[in-house]
Design a protein around this motif. Structure first.
Motif, PDB file in Angstrom:
ATOM      1  N   VAL A 141      -5.087  18.259  52.577  1.00 52.10           N
ATOM      2  CA  VAL A 141      -5.155  16.830  53.072  1.00 52.10           C
ATOM      3  C   VAL A 141      -5.369  16.096  51.740  1.00 52.10           C
ATOM      4  CG1 VAL A 141      -5.716  17.459  55.343  1.00 52.10           C
ATOM      5  CG2 VAL A 141      -7.621  17.216  53.508  1.00 52.10           C
ATOM      6  N   VAL A 142      -5.014  14.690  52.079  1.00 53.21           N
ATOM      7  CA  VAL A 142      -5.258  13.720  51.053  1.00 53.21           C
ATOM      8  C   VAL A 142      -6.117  12.465  51.856  1.00 53.21           C
ATOM      9  CG1 VAL A 142      -4.481  12.105  49.090  1.00 53.21           C
ATOM     10  CG2 VAL A 142      -3.315  14.149  49.667  1.00 53.21           C
ATOM     11  N   LEU A 143      -7.247  12.504  51.681  1.00 54.17           N
ATOM     12  CA  LEU A 143      -8.178  11.459  52.500  1.00 54.17           C
ATOM     13  C   LEU A 143      -8.729  10.278  51.772  1.00 54.17           C
ATOM     14  CD1 LEU A 143     -10.382  14.313  54.374  1.00 54.17           C
ATOM     15  CD2 LEU A 143      -8.061  13.299  55.097  1.00 54.17           C
ATOM     16  N   GLN A 144      -8.561   9.225  52.420  1.00 54.17           N
ATOM     17  CA  GLN A 144      -9.236   7.964  51.757  1.00 54.17           C
ATOM     18  C   GLN A 144     -10.739   8.084  51.902  1.00 54.17           C
ATOM     19  OE1 GLN A 144      -7.906   4.251  53.698  1.00 54.17           O
ATOM     20  NE2 GLN A 144      -6.416   5.344  54.857  1.00 54.17           N
ATOM     21  N   ALA A 145     -11.206   7.324  50.615  1.00 53.28           N
ATOM     22  CA  ALA A 145     -12.809   7.439  50.207  1.00 53.28           C
ATOM     23  C   ALA A 145     -13.153   6.101  50.067  1.00 53.28           C
ATOM     24  CB  ALA A 145     -13.130   8.599  49.234  1.00 53.28           C
ATOM     25  N   GLY A 146     -12.534   4.966  50.699  1.00 51.27           N
ATOM     26  CA  GLY A 146     -13.029   3.666  50.463  1.00 51.27           C
ATOM     27  C   GLY A 146     -12.255   2.985  49.419  1.00 51.27           C
ATOM     28  N   THR A 147     -12.148   1.657  49.797  1.00 49.29           N
ATOM     29  CA  THR A 147     -11.443   0.755  48.970  1.00 49.29           C
ATOM     30  C   THR A 147     -12.083   0.477  47.507  1.00 49.29           C
ATOM     31  OG1 THR A 147     -12.399  -1.067  49.876  1.00 49.29           O
ATOM     32  CG2 THR A 147     -10.389  -0.398  50.732  1.00 49.29           C
ATOM     33  N   GLU A 190     -16.781   6.598  54.054  1.00 47.27           N
ATOM     34  CA  GLU A 190     -15.567   6.473  54.237  1.00 47.27           C
ATOM     35  C   GLU A 190     -14.908   7.934  54.299  1.00 47.27           C
ATOM     36  OE1 GLU A 190     -13.964   3.516  55.173  1.00 47.27           O
ATOM     37  OE2 GLU A 190     -16.010   2.834  55.300  1.00 47.27           O
ATOM     38  N   LEU A 191     -15.272   8.803  53.419  1.00 46.06           N
ATOM     39  CA  LEU A 191     -14.582  10.211  53.366  1.00 46.06           C
ATOM     40  C   LEU A 191     -14.825  10.869  54.703  1.00 46.06           C
ATOM     41  CD1 LEU A 191     -12.967  12.063  51.709  1.00 46.06           C
ATOM     42  CD2 LEU A 191     -15.510  12.799  50.610  1.00 46.06           C
ATOM     43  N   VAL A 192     -16.063  10.785  55.236  1.00 48.58           N
ATOM     44  CA  VAL A 192     -16.159  11.455  56.276  1.00 48.58           C
ATOM     45  C   VAL A 192     -15.295  11.089  57.649  1.00 48.58           C
ATOM     46  CG1 VAL A 192     -18.438  12.273  55.833  1.00 48.58           C
ATOM     47  CG2 VAL A 192     -18.275  10.262  57.279  1.00 48.58           C
ATOM     48  N   LYS A 193     -14.667   9.795  57.480  1.00 51.13           N
ATOM     49  CA  LYS A 193     -13.821   9.502  58.701  1.00 51.13           C
ATOM     50  C   LYS A 193     -12.420  10.292  58.775  1.00 51.13           C
ATOM     51  CE  LYS A 193     -15.438   4.675  58.541  1.00 51.13           C
ATOM     52  NZ  LYS A 193     -15.596   3.382  58.165  1.00 51.13           N
ATOM     53  N   GLU A 194     -12.100  11.047  57.730  1.00 51.71           N
ATOM     54  CA  GLU A 194     -11.076  11.958  57.677  1.00 51.71           C
ATOM     55  C   GLU A 194      -9.777  11.263  57.820  1.00 51.71           C
ATOM     56  OE1 GLU A 194     -10.772  15.654  57.979  1.00 51.71           O
ATOM     57  OE2 GLU A 194     -12.703  15.828  57.153  1.00 51.71           O
ATOM     58  N   VAL A 229      -0.594  -2.428  46.491  1.00 47.13           N
ATOM     59  CA  VAL A 229      -0.031  -1.007  46.279  1.00 47.13           C
ATOM     60  C   VAL A 229      -1.129  -0.108  45.419  1.00 47.13           C
ATOM     61  CG1 VAL A 229       2.328  -1.452  46.309  1.00 47.13           C
ATOM     62  CG2 VAL A 229       0.987  -1.470  43.809  1.00 47.13           C
ATOM     63  N   LEU A 230      -2.398  -0.694  45.194  1.00 43.57           N
ATOM     64  CA  LEU A 230      -3.427   0.038  44.621  1.00 43.57           C
ATOM     65  C   LEU A 230      -4.039   0.841  45.644  1.00 43.57           C
ATOM     66  CD1 LEU A 230      -5.626   0.359  42.239  1.00 43.57           C
ATOM     67  CD2 LEU A 230      -6.953  -1.382  43.563  1.00 43.57           C
ATOM     68  N   ASN A 231      -4.127   2.268  45.464  1.00 49.19           N
ATOM     69  CA  ASN A 231      -4.641   3.194  46.369  1.00 49.19           C
ATOM     70  C   ASN A 231      -6.094   2.907  46.477  1.00 49.19           C
ATOM     71  OD1 ASN A 231      -2.490   4.692  46.862  1.00 49.19           O
ATOM     72  ND2 ASN A 231      -2.357   5.881  45.032  1.00 49.19           N
ATOM     73  N   PRO A 232      -6.771   3.518  47.611  1.00 53.19           N
ATOM     74  CA  PRO A 232      -8.304   3.565  47.707  1.00 53.19           C
ATOM     75  C   PRO A 232      -8.728   4.590  46.864  1.00 53.19           C
ATOM     76  CG  PRO A 232      -7.200   4.437  49.708  1.00 53.19           C
ATOM     77  CD  PRO A 232      -6.091   4.107  48.740  1.00 53.19           C
ATOM     78  N   TYR A 233      -9.968   4.824  46.612  1.00 57.09           N
ATOM     79  CA  TYR A 233     -10.340   6.121  46.448  1.00 57.09           C
ATOM     80  C   TYR A 233      -9.943   7.160  47.447  1.00 57.09           C
ATOM     81  CZ  TYR A 233     -14.449   4.161  43.701  1.00 57.09           C
ATOM     82  OH  TYR A 233     -15.164   3.593  42.591  1.00 57.09           O
ATOM     83  N   PHE A 234      -9.889   8.322  46.717  1.00 54.16           N
ATOM     84  CA  PHE A 234      -9.487   9.286  47.636  1.00 54.16           C
ATOM     85  C   PHE A 234      -9.803  10.850  47.372  1.00 54.16           C
ATOM     86  CE2 PHE A 234      -5.852   8.693  44.775  1.00 54.16           C
ATOM     87  CZ  PHE A 234      -5.536  10.164  44.461  1.00 54.16           C
ATOM     88  N   VAL A 235      -9.762  11.612  48.011  1.00 56.27           N
ATOM     89  CA  VAL A 235     -10.024  13.051  47.536  1.00 56.27           C
ATOM     90  C   VAL A 235      -8.983  13.981  48.368  1.00 56.27           C
ATOM     91  CG1 VAL A 235     -11.710  15.072  47.906  1.00 56.27           C
ATOM     92  CG2 VAL A 235     -12.720  12.512  47.570  1.00 56.27           C
ATOM     93  N   VAL A 236      -8.522  14.951  47.335  1.00 56.54           N
ATOM     94  CA  VAL A 236      -7.585  15.866  47.849  1.00 56.54           C
ATOM     95  C   VAL A 236      -8.029  17.376  48.179  1.00 56.54           C
ATOM     96  CG1 VAL A 236      -5.415  17.215  47.262  1.00 56.54           C
ATOM     97  CG2 VAL A 236      -5.995  14.642  46.556  1.00 56.54           C
ATOM     98  N   PHE A 237      -8.282  17.802  49.372  1.00 55.96           N
ATOM     99  CA  PHE A 237      -8.891  18.943  49.509  1.00 55.96           C
ATOM    100  C   PHE A 237      -7.427  20.079  49.963  1.00 55.96           C
ATOM    101  CE2 PHE A 237     -11.967  16.236  51.463  1.00 55.96           C
ATOM    102  CZ  PHE A 237     -13.047  16.630  50.412  1.00 55.96           C
ATOM    103  N   GLY A 238      -7.891  21.485  49.322  1.00 56.85           N
ATOM    104  CA  GLY A 238      -7.296  22.606  49.864  1.00 56.85           C
ATOM    105  C   GLY A 238      -7.272  22.710  51.362  1.00 56.85           C
ATOM    106  N   ALA A 266     -18.409  17.487  57.630  1.00 61.30           N
ATOM    107  CA  ALA A 266     -19.381  16.971  58.650  1.00 61.30           C
ATOM    108  C   ALA A 266     -20.052  15.651  58.603  1.00 61.30           C
ATOM    109  CB  ALA A 266     -20.281  18.067  59.009  1.00 61.30           C
ATOM    110  N   ALA A 267     -20.001  14.907  59.369  1.00 57.47           N
ATOM    111  CA  ALA A 267     -20.714  13.559  59.251  1.00 57.47           C
ATOM    112  C   ALA A 267     -22.176  13.805  58.692  1.00 57.47           C
ATOM    113  CB  ALA A 267     -20.726  12.575  60.518  1.00 57.47           C
ATOM    114  N   GLY A 268     -22.558  13.128  57.612  1.00 61.04           N
ATOM    115  CA  GLY A 268     -23.902  13.322  57.043  1.00 61.04           C
ATOM    116  C   GLY A 268     -24.014  14.372  56.038  1.00 61.04           C
ATOM    117  N   SER A 269     -23.068  15.122  56.071  1.00 63.28           N
ATOM    118  CA  SER A 269     -23.032  16.422  54.892  1.00 63.28           C
ATOM    119  C   SER A 269     -22.841  16.088  53.504  1.00 63.28           C
ATOM    120  CB  SER A 269     -21.855  17.375  55.453  1.00 63.28           C
ATOM    121  OG  SER A 269     -20.756  16.913  55.346  1.00 63.28           O
ATOM    122  N   SER A 270     -22.047  14.797  53.394  1.00 66.92           N
ATOM    123  CA  SER A 270     -21.959  14.433  51.968  1.00 66.92           C
ATOM    124  C   SER A 270     -23.312  13.506  51.721  1.00 66.92           C
ATOM    125  CB  SER A 270     -20.572  13.444  51.843  1.00 66.92           C
ATOM    126  OG  SER A 270     -20.849  12.302  52.875  1.00 66.92           O
TER     127      SER A 270
END
Length: 306
Positions: free
Chosen positions: A252-258, A272-276, A286-295, A302-306
């Protein structure tokens, strides 16, 4: 004539609009061939004297070389021939106004040479990125890695694949849990900032690998890395082609805030990341937000785990 005009003005204006639907069959082999042709052109310049590269600086202070321009010309000419009715958005073309492109159903999103800085360093860590977009998401992606002789590709619903001169095989993202020790985290070789270091510190004894361009997403897609945090600026064309490859490989490629244009966070990336929420495309900016790529995660964040 005068009376005729007066009658027309008095009548209700007729509706002359009509709906047209176009159907075309695109062959992924044609897009692979296009990316590889651009890759060969880039390599020819890459292996020549650096004095012939014609390096310029764009308005955003990023470099532009003869390799960028020639690859872009090859790709745009090929795509216009393959699908003349599908518009092209490329990093090296004049940007189509959002008022126009927001109406695109399908369009090509291209970065003809992703990793120009890596090209200039002569470290081989650059790619050719071509994505077919449908609305706000990629549905086909081809990424050629000229210096490695590899081409990655994916079509929505048909898996992710890696092709070399010898063979072609399906690739899968590596499965992991967030509590696992020694997770391999890949990060940008030029954007290891405070936020990225903060993210990496959340994991137990992670192994950090630094590479350039969209190779980072591809490493997650083929299971060579588990996570790629990008808490720094990128644009849509930098990641779209590799995004669909990650998705089809099980990641997945998930948003992590603007963020602003300088990479400063405008939102709390943890919240923002926990919103999946998946990264979306064809935005006004066309600027991307912060994002995280997970395998392939064993469980969502889990909300609160980060």
């Amino acid at each position: 004539m005068g009376s005729g005009l007066s009658v027309l003005r008095g009548e209700e204006t007729p509706d002359y609009s009509m709906e047209i639907q176009l159907k075309v069959e695109l062959q992924v082999e044609d897009i692979i061939a296009t990316a590889q042709a651009a890759g060969r052109a880039i390599l020819q310049i890459y292996n020549s004297e650096a004095s012939t590269w014609e390096v310029q600086m764009k308005s955003d202070a990023s470099p532009l070389t003869r390799a960028d321009r020639e690859a872009n010309a090859i790709i745009c000419q090929a795509l216009q021939s393959i699908s003349p009715h599908i518009p092209i958005i490329s990093e090296e073309n004049k940007m189509t106004p959002h008022a126009v492109r927001q109406k695109f159903q399908y369009y090509w999103l291209v970065d003809p040479l992703d990793g120009t800085k890596e090209f200039l360093k002569r470290n081989g860590q650059f790619t050719v990125n071509i994505a077919l977009m449908c609305g706000s998401a990629p549905v086909m992606g081809v990424v050629d890695v000229p210096c490695q002789g590899k081409t990655y590709w994916a079509v929505k619903g048909k898996g992710a694949w890696l092709r070399t001169a010898e063979a072609q095989r399906r690739i899968q993202a590596a499965e992991f849990g967030f509590e696992d020790k020694g997770l391999k985290i890949v990060a940008s070789s030029s954007h290891l900032n405070k936020e990225t270091e903060e993210f990496i510190a959340l994991f137990q004894s992670p192994e950090l690998v630094q590479v350039g361009s969209s190779l980072k997403l591809l490493m997650v897609a083929e299971g060579a890395a588990h996570i790629y945090p990008r808490l720094a600026p990128t644009c849509e064309w930098d990641i779209a082609a590799a995004d669909i490859i990650v998705r089809e490989a099980g990641g997945v490629v998930l948003q992590a805030g603007t963020q602003d244009a300088k990479g400063n966070p405008l939102q709390d990336w943890k919240e923002e990341l926990v919103k999946e929420a998946a990264v979306v495309y064809n935005k006004e900016d066309v600027l991307n937000p912060y994002f995280v790529v997970f395998g392939k995660r064993k469980a969502p964040i889990a909300a609160g785990s980060s």
